[in-house]
Design an enzyme around this catalytic site. Structure first.
Site, short mmCIF file in Angstrom:
data_model
loop_
_atom_site.label_atom_id
_atom_site.label_comp_id
_atom_site.label_asym_id
_atom_site.label_seq_id
_atom_site.Cartn_x
_atom_site.Cartn_y
_atom_site.Cartn_z
N LYS A 55 -5.63 1.58 -13.24
CA LYS A 55 -5.31 0.45 -11.53
C LYS A 55 -7.21 0.12 -11.56
CE LYS A 55 -3.53 0.13 -7.08
NZ LYS A 55 -2.99 0.98 -6.15
N SER A 109 1.04 -1.55 -4.38
CA SER A 109 0.20 -2.78 -5.16
C SER A 109 -0.01 -1.71 -6.16
CB SER A 109 -1.01 -2.25 -4.09
OG SER A 109 -1.50 -0.73 -4.23
N SER A 151 2.00 3.00 -2.63
CA SER A 151 1.76 2.48 -3.52
C SER A 151 2.22 2.52 -5.42
CB SER A 151 0.03 1.63 -3.62
OG SER A 151 -0.10 0.58 -3.00
#
Ligand code: GLN
Length: 487
Positions: free
Chosen positions: A76, A151, A175
């Site tokens: 990420k 996210s 997330s």
């Protein structure tokens, strides 16, 4: 089967037996990325050269005793990676190249991991759909008209589309788990303090936690083993021994007590999702678990508490992005003008909204009514979990109240967007570990394509082993996690 479709465990076995090389495995992932990422938009940066260099080095050494050696991973874009652009999906960090790597990234590199690139996400991890990214929308591989969750939506989509074997995510309010649920993969938020956050761009420091996103529970155990533990550079990590997460996976769950919190089966949940989760609960009962209804009376306040504490911490953490030290600078004539313009242009609308909310609740005169009050209710929520979890082994809930929603559907209505995390947020507030695993499929209210449904298991502080074991036993008895999207 193509090599990129393997799990970590399968790939590690194949590498050990010399059935293929890490370079071949890496190339299979890179090819899949090239073939599919124009459609999906899971990556912000692809590090092809780095990946192949790392793969060649591992092949040359030929040592695959560590389970992550030679295995391609996606990271990420919130984890600092030395020499590789790290943006947090924000314009304000568009060209930022960190001089150091996050502890967890270093741990993976020590294991011989192969880094494929940095995945898309909501800007500074603020969102539930990956729609707030400055770098465009990631699509859900199960239906390209729908969001992958957020996210960590890029990481979840990349795994579901077999662009990588696993990924790293962060979870402040859901997330890791919510996108895992929406994309039919496994996502674990470990106990607060179990995994180092050093070098991870901070969102809300008292809630943030790093975790694995994988294709199977067994793989999650392998990745957690590699990243968990004390880090001198993160004072919230604890000097507690890291257990052997694989050791207990195969123990049966007969007699284990699993609680179903009644507050989690409420109006607003999609009936098709509820049905799927109830069926999964029955399955666990058949496997010998004892299911009991429990109550977490303060759970309904979770969302309200989160939307005071999170923006307060976020507004503080984001104060460092001022156009002076690093990142985007508007280069205005006066210092004050420069702050205003840099932050006004550099941050997206959702970030600006949260900075305003956070600054407000921390300001003199409002602090007691907002932040302090939220901190007190936080303790009540935490106590609920602690008390309940002394009587049972773990809790079970849906991960998300609905399946993946349509792109654009909730962007104009922040409140309905915030409700997407209603089942995940309290877990961060309490600091306990939770995992989301594939549990079936359900038709959305507004569509014909069946979409994945995730199941959430919540454990005691530092007892990831129990939820991993229940989740693994469920996967041994079902095949939901093996279903693949045909996008
Ligand atoms: N979706 C939640 C939010 O918007 C949680 C985000 C997260 O866990 N990073 O804040």
């Amino acid at each position: 089967m193509n090599l990129n479709q393997l799990t970590i465990k399968q790939a590690n076995d194949g590498l050990k037996k010399k059935e293929f090389s890490s370079v071949e495995l890496t190339q299979a992932c890179l090819e899949q990325i090239k073939k599919t990422d124009k459609k999906l938009g899971a990556f912000i940066t692809i590090t092809e050269d780095l990946a192949l260099t790392q793969a060649r080095a591992v092949d040359k050494k030929g040592d695959f005793s560590k389970s992550l050696a030679g295995i391609p991973v996606a990271i990420k874009d919130i984890f600092c990676t030395a020499g590789v652009k790290t943006t947090a999906a924000s314009k304000i960090l568009e060209n930022y190249i960190p001089p150091y790597s996050a502890t967890v990234v270093e741990k993976l590199i020590e294991q011989g991991a192969v880094i494929l690139g940095k995945t898309n996400m909501d800007e500074f991890a603020c969102g539930s759909s990956t729609e707030t990214s400055y770098f465009g929308q990631t699509k859900n591989p199960w239906d390209l008209g729908r969001v992958p969750g957020g996210s960590s939506g890029g990481s979840a989509a990349a795994i579901a589309a077999d662009q990588c074997l696993y990924a790293l995510g962060t979870d402040t309010g859901g997330s890791i788990r919510q996108p895992a649920s929406l994309c039919n993969i496994v996502g674990l938020k470990p106990t607060y303090g179990r995994v180092s956050r050093f070098g991870v761009i901070a969102m809300a420091s008292s809630l943030d936690q790093v975790g694995p996103m994988t294709k199977t529970v067994e793989d999650t155990a392998l990745v957690l083993q590699a990243i968990a533990g004390l880090d001198k550079k993160d004072s919230t990590t604890v000097p507690k021994e890291v257990p052997d997460y694989l050791a207990e996976l195969n123990h049966e769950i007969k007699g284990l007590k699993i609680g179903v919190p009644k507050e989690y089966f409420v109006a607003g949940m999609d009936p098709a999702v509820e049905k799927t989760v109830r069926e999964a609960i029955e399955k666990l009962e058949k496997l010998g678990a004892k299911i009991t209804e429990v109550s977490l009376p303060h759970a309904p306040y979770g969302l309200a508490v989160y939307y005071i504490i999170m923006p307060s911490e976020l507004s503080t953490n984001l104060a460092r992005f001022d156009g002076v030290r690093y990142g985007f600078s508007a280069k205005a004539k006066t210092l004050f003008e420069n702050y205003l313009q840099t932050r006004g242009k550099g941050f997206g609308a959702e970030i600006r909204r949260r900075i305003m909310l956070g600054t407000y609740s921390l300001s003199a005169g409002y602090y007691d009514a907002h932040y302090l009050q939220a901190a007190k209710v936080r303790t009540l929520i935490k106590n609920d979990f602690e008390k309940t979890l002394t009587k049972i082994d773990c809790l079970i809930t849906p991960t998300s109240p609905t399946v993946a929603f349509r792109i654009g559907e909730k962007m104009d209505d922040p409140l309905t967007m915030y409700l997407a995390d209603i089942f995940t947020i309290s877990i961060n507030i309490a600091g306990v570990p939770a995992i989301s695993i594939p549990a079936g499929f359900a038709k959305p209210k507004d569509g014909a394509t069946e979409m994945p449904v995730g199941l959430q298991l919540i454990g005691k502080q530092f007892d990831e082993s129990t939820i991993l074991r229940v989740a693994h036993q469920y996967q041994q008895a079902t095949d939901w996690h093996m279903k693949k999207p045909s996008f």
